[in-house]
Design a protein around this motif. Structure first.
Motif, PDB file in Angstrom:
ATOM      1  N   GLY A 199     -68.400 -47.710   8.022  1.00 53.35           N
ATOM      2  CA  GLY A 199     -67.920 -46.809   6.975  1.00 53.35           C
ATOM      3  C   GLY A 199     -66.420 -46.852   6.817  1.00 53.35           C
ATOM      4  N   HIS A 200     -65.706 -47.066   7.922  1.00 51.22           N
ATOM      5  CA  HIS A 200     -64.242 -47.153   7.848  1.00 51.22           C
ATOM      6  C   HIS A 200     -63.805 -48.376   7.046  1.00 51.22           C
ATOM      7  CE1 HIS A 200     -60.042 -46.888   8.924  1.00 51.22           C
ATOM      8  NE2 HIS A 200     -60.093 -48.115   9.430  1.00 51.22           N
ATOM      9  N   HIS A 201     -64.531 -49.484   7.189  1.00 52.58           N
ATOM     10  CA  HIS A 201     -64.169 -50.675   6.425  1.00 52.58           C
ATOM     11  C   HIS A 201     -64.497 -50.499   4.948  1.00 52.58           C
ATOM     12  CE1 HIS A 201     -62.614 -53.907   9.047  1.00 52.58           C
ATOM     13  NE2 HIS A 201     -63.153 -53.171  10.003  1.00 52.58           N
ATOM     14  N   ARG A 202     -65.452 -49.634   4.627  1.00 54.38           N
ATOM     15  CA  ARG A 202     -65.736 -49.330   3.217  1.00 54.38           C
ATOM     16  C   ARG A 202     -64.664 -48.402   2.650  1.00 54.38           C
ATOM     17  NH1 ARG A 202     -71.430 -48.503   4.641  1.00 54.38           N
ATOM     18  NH2 ARG A 202     -70.987 -46.270   4.560  1.00 54.38           N
ATOM     19  N   ASP A 203     -64.255 -47.417   3.453  1.00 57.47           N
ATOM     20  CA  ASP A 203     -63.259 -46.436   3.023  1.00 57.47           C
ATOM     21  C   ASP A 203     -62.276 -46.216   4.166  1.00 57.47           C
ATOM     22  OD1 ASP A 203     -61.734 -44.337   2.167  1.00 57.47           O
ATOM     23  OD2 ASP A 203     -63.381 -42.921   1.908  1.00 57.47           O
ATOM     24  N   PRO A 204     -61.115 -46.870   4.139  1.00 56.82           N
ATOM     25  CA  PRO A 204     -60.156 -46.803   5.245  1.00 56.82           C
ATOM     26  C   PRO A 204     -59.547 -45.419   5.492  1.00 56.82           C
ATOM     27  CG  PRO A 204     -59.725 -48.713   3.849  1.00 56.82           C
ATOM     28  CD  PRO A 204     -60.708 -47.846   3.112  1.00 56.82           C
ATOM     29  N   THR A 205     -59.812 -44.461   4.634  1.00 59.53           N
ATOM     30  CA  THR A 205     -59.231 -43.125   4.822  1.00 59.53           C
ATOM     31  C   THR A 205     -60.051 -42.270   5.786  1.00 59.53           C
ATOM     32  OG1 THR A 205     -60.418 -42.117   2.963  1.00 59.53           O
ATOM     33  CG2 THR A 205     -58.298 -43.195   2.485  1.00 59.53           C
ATOM     34  N   CYS A 206     -61.214 -42.748   6.185  1.00 54.34           N
ATOM     35  CA  CYS A 206     -62.080 -41.932   7.043  1.00 54.34           C
ATOM     36  C   CYS A 206     -62.601 -42.751   8.230  1.00 54.34           C
ATOM     37  CB  CYS A 206     -63.248 -41.371   6.244  1.00 54.34           C
ATOM     38  SG  CYS A 206     -64.358 -42.631   5.566  1.00 54.34           S
ATOM     39  N   ASN A 207     -63.263 -42.044   9.164  1.00 54.52           N
ATOM     40  CA  ASN A 207     -63.890 -42.676  10.332  1.00 54.52           C
ATOM     41  C   ASN A 207     -62.878 -43.504  11.141  1.00 54.52           C
ATOM     42  OD1 ASN A 207     -66.106 -41.583   9.069  1.00 54.52           O
ATOM     43  ND2 ASN A 207     -67.231 -43.491   8.871  1.00 54.52           N
ATOM     44  N   LEU A 208     -61.890 -42.825  11.696  1.00 52.73           N
ATOM     45  CA  LEU A 208     -60.819 -43.498  12.434  1.00 52.73           C
ATOM     46  C   LEU A 208     -61.119 -43.661  13.921  1.00 52.73           C
ATOM     47  CD1 LEU A 208     -57.756 -41.692  10.784  1.00 52.73           C
ATOM     48  CD2 LEU A 208     -58.802 -43.870  10.134  1.00 52.73           C
ATOM     49  N   GLY A 209     -62.209 -43.060  14.405  1.00 51.51           N
ATOM     50  CA  GLY A 209     -62.552 -43.146  15.814  1.00 51.51           C
ATOM     51  C   GLY A 209     -63.183 -44.479  16.174  1.00 51.51           C
ATOM     52  N   PHE A 210     -63.398 -44.679  17.469  1.00 52.29           N
ATOM     53  CA  PHE A 210     -63.963 -45.936  17.945  1.00 52.29           C
ATOM     54  C   PHE A 210     -65.244 -45.728  18.746  1.00 52.29           C
ATOM     55  CE2 PHE A 210     -59.659 -47.077  16.933  1.00 52.29           C
ATOM     56  CZ  PHE A 210     -59.769 -48.350  16.409  1.00 52.29           C
ATOM     57  N   TYR A 211     -65.141 -45.031  19.864  1.00 46.32           N
ATOM     58  CA  TYR A 211     -66.300 -44.857  20.730  1.00 46.32           C
ATOM     59  C   TYR A 211     -67.005 -43.532  20.488  1.00 46.32           C
ATOM     60  CZ  TYR A 211     -63.126 -48.095  23.074  1.00 46.32           C
ATOM     61  OH  TYR A 211     -62.245 -49.104  23.340  1.00 46.32           O
ATOM     62  N   THR A 212     -66.277 -42.563  19.965  1.00 45.80           N
ATOM     63  CA  THR A 212     -66.850 -41.249  19.689  1.00 45.80           C
ATOM     64  C   THR A 212     -66.390 -40.773  18.311  1.00 45.80           C
ATOM     65  OG1 THR A 212     -65.082 -39.744  20.452  1.00 45.80           O
ATOM     66  CG2 THR A 212     -66.496 -40.744  22.152  1.00 45.80           C
ATOM     67  N   THR A 255     -61.499 -36.183   9.556  1.00 45.72           N
ATOM     68  CA  THR A 255     -61.473 -37.513   8.945  1.00 45.72           C
ATOM     69  C   THR A 255     -62.841 -38.197   8.968  1.00 45.72           C
ATOM     70  OG1 THR A 255     -60.702 -38.406  11.073  1.00 45.72           O
ATOM     71  CG2 THR A 255     -59.029 -37.934   9.407  1.00 45.72           C
ATOM     72  N   LEU A 256     -63.879 -37.451   9.331  1.00 45.33           N
ATOM     73  CA  LEU A 256     -65.219 -38.025   9.331  1.00 45.33           C
ATOM     74  C   LEU A 256     -65.741 -38.108   7.898  1.00 45.33           C
ATOM     75  CD1 LEU A 256     -67.428 -38.989  11.384  1.00 45.33           C
ATOM     76  CD2 LEU A 256     -68.459 -36.723  11.100  1.00 45.33           C
ATOM     77  N   ALA A 257     -66.318 -39.241   7.529  1.00 40.46           N
ATOM     78  CA  ALA A 257     -66.872 -39.399   6.184  1.00 40.46           C
ATOM     79  C   ALA A 257     -67.920 -38.325   5.921  1.00 40.46           C
ATOM     80  CB  ALA A 257     -67.483 -40.782   6.026  1.00 40.46           C
ATOM     81  N   ALA A 258     -67.903 -37.785   4.737  1.00 39.47           N
ATOM     82  CA  ALA A 258     -68.813 -36.678   4.401  1.00 39.47           C
ATOM     83  C   ALA A 258     -70.276 -37.068   4.543  1.00 39.47           C
ATOM     84  CB  ALA A 258     -68.525 -36.207   2.981  1.00 39.47           C
ATOM     85  N   ASP A 259     -70.589 -38.341   4.340  1.00 41.28           N
ATOM     86  CA  ASP A 259     -71.988 -38.772   4.396  1.00 41.28           C
ATOM     87  C   ASP A 259     -72.355 -39.429   5.730  1.00 41.28           C
ATOM     88  OD1 ASP A 259     -70.491 -41.061   4.147  1.00 41.28           O
ATOM     89  OD2 ASP A 259     -71.747 -41.977   2.599  1.00 41.28           O
ATOM     90  N   TYR A 260     -71.444 -39.387   6.725  1.00 44.53           N
ATOM     91  CA  TYR A 260     -71.719 -40.095   7.978  1.00 44.53           C
ATOM     92  C   TYR A 260     -72.965 -39.563   8.680  1.00 44.53           C
ATOM     93  CZ  TYR A 260     -71.498 -41.601  12.822  1.00 44.53           C
ATOM     94  OH  TYR A 260     -71.824 -42.111  14.056  1.00 44.53           O
ATOM     95  N   ASP A 261     -73.045 -38.253   8.868  1.00 43.86           N
ATOM     96  CA  ASP A 261     -74.197 -37.697   9.590  1.00 43.86           C
ATOM     97  C   ASP A 261     -75.498 -37.920   8.825  1.00 43.86           C
ATOM     98  OD1 ASP A 261     -73.121 -36.728  12.027  1.00 43.86           O
ATOM     99  OD2 ASP A 261     -72.212 -35.055  10.979  1.00 43.86           O
ATOM    100  N   ARG A 262     -75.435 -37.875   7.508  1.00 44.36           N
ATOM    101  CA  ARG A 262     -76.629 -38.133   6.711  1.00 44.36           C
ATOM    102  C   ARG A 262     -77.036 -39.603   6.848  1.00 44.36           C
ATOM    103  NH1 ARG A 262     -74.735 -36.404   2.447  1.00 44.36           N
ATOM    104  NH2 ARG A 262     -74.199 -38.321   1.350  1.00 44.36           N
ATOM    105  N   GLU A 263     -76.062 -40.506   6.813  1.00 40.82           N
ATOM    106  CA  GLU A 263     -76.360 -41.919   6.966  1.00 40.82           C
ATOM    107  C   GLU A 263     -76.852 -42.212   8.374  1.00 40.82           C
ATOM    108  OE1 GLU A 263     -74.076 -46.256   6.590  1.00 40.82           O
ATOM    109  OE2 GLU A 263     -73.076 -44.407   5.948  1.00 40.82           O
ATOM    110  N   ARG A 264     -76.247 -41.541   9.358  1.00 37.69           N
ATOM    111  CA  ARG A 264     -76.663 -41.737  10.752  1.00 37.69           C
ATOM    112  C   ARG A 264     -78.128 -41.340  10.944  1.00 37.69           C
ATOM    113  NH1 ARG A 264     -76.809 -38.168  15.018  1.00 37.69           N
ATOM    114  NH2 ARG A 264     -75.773 -36.545  13.804  1.00 37.69           N
ATOM    115  N   ALA A 265     -78.545 -40.298  10.252  1.00 36.21           N
ATOM    116  CA  ALA A 265     -79.928 -39.828  10.376  1.00 36.21           C
ATOM    117  C   ALA A 265     -80.900 -40.645   9.534  1.00 36.21           C
ATOM    118  CB  ALA A 265     -79.992 -38.356   9.982  1.00 36.21           C
ATOM    119  N   GLY A 266     -80.370 -41.571   8.773  1.00 33.00           N
ATOM    120  CA  GLY A 266     -81.236 -42.385   7.934  1.00 33.00           C
ATOM    121  C   GLY A 266     -81.735 -41.665   6.705  1.00 33.00           C
TER     122      GLY A 266
END
Length: 239
Positions: A205-218, A227-238
């Motif tokens: 997601g960070h490579h799609r939108d460099p303004t978000c998802n700056l973490g690495f391991y957590t 800075t977490l992408a708004a759709d990250y948890d939804r995408e993570r849950a499939g």
């Protein structure tokens, strides 16, 4: 481990340099092979020649960092505990947590408008991430990460087994984040542990939108600082 460390300490500088170069070349080769095995995608990468040149430079930069760390360790400025014990897991956890938070801060700094163009923009020109993209970095970033890594090792006596394990964790997370997709089954990503542990989708997601998802391991830094992408948890849950 103690005998191995004694042998390393006894090496002449030229042998340590060759070993550092071979080690980092092997890490890069194994990482790229592992990534292609996971996605079975051998399409040509964007600007493939440039990425290979940068990856080769990264091997040289990382070998330089390894040699510097060896020199500081040999002269007792870095200390490693060769004992395998329950503290090994604790040290590994501390290394992952410390490096994740420090790298989050450095990554956020690298994305500041007046800083981004100095080095990190080079990595983001490769929008179609592939395993080799993990190593396609500006030399300043390679050396900067290495300097942070050495500084962390210098402030505490870590278990040598934990240091080795962290190296593996770092490469695995890096490769998974540069596959261009998340191969983890949705039922696995829905597990509560992945609320904080990063899935490959975080860096994808960070490579799609460099303004978000700056973490690495957590996702701790991203959740704390918004800075977490708004759709990250939804995408993570499939979903």
């Amino acid at each position: 481990m103690a005998q191995f460390l004694d042998a390393l300490r006894a090496l002449p500088a030229w042998a340590a340099a060759l070993l550092a170069l071979a080690e980092n070349a092997l890490i890069m080769g194994a990482g790229v092979a592992f990534g292609h095995l996971l996605v079975r995608d051998l399409r040509k990468t964007e600007e493939q020649t440039l990425q290979r040149v940068l990856a080769g430079a990264a091997v040289l930069g990382n070998a330089t960092v390894t040699l510097a760390g060896w020199y500081l360790w040999k002269h007792d400025l870095i200390h490693l505990d060769p004992t395998l014990s329950w503290w090994t897991a604790t040290d590994l956890f501390l290394l992952i947590l410390i490096m994740d938070l420090v790298m989050y801060a450095g990554h956020a700094l690298a994305h500041l408008p007046h800083v981004f163009g100095l080095a990190h923009r080079l990595h983001h020109r490769f929008t179609d991430a592939r395993p080799v993209t993990l190593f396609a970095l500006h030399p300043a970033e390679v050396l900067g990460f290495g300097a942070v890594w050495i500084a962390v090792l210098a402030v505490h006596t870590f278990d040598a087994w934990a240091v080795a394990a962290y190296t593996v964790v770092n490469v695995v997370f890096g490769v998974l984040g540069h596959l261009g997709l998340d191969p983890t089954p949705a039922r696995v990503r829905r597990s509560a542990v992945f609320f904080l542990v990063a899935t490959p989708a975080l860096h994808v997601g960070h490579h799609r939108d460099p303004t978000c998802n700056l973490g690495f391991y957590t996702t701790i830094g991203d959740r704390l600082f918004g800075t977490l992408a708004a759709d990250y948890d939804r995408e993570r849950a499939g979903a």
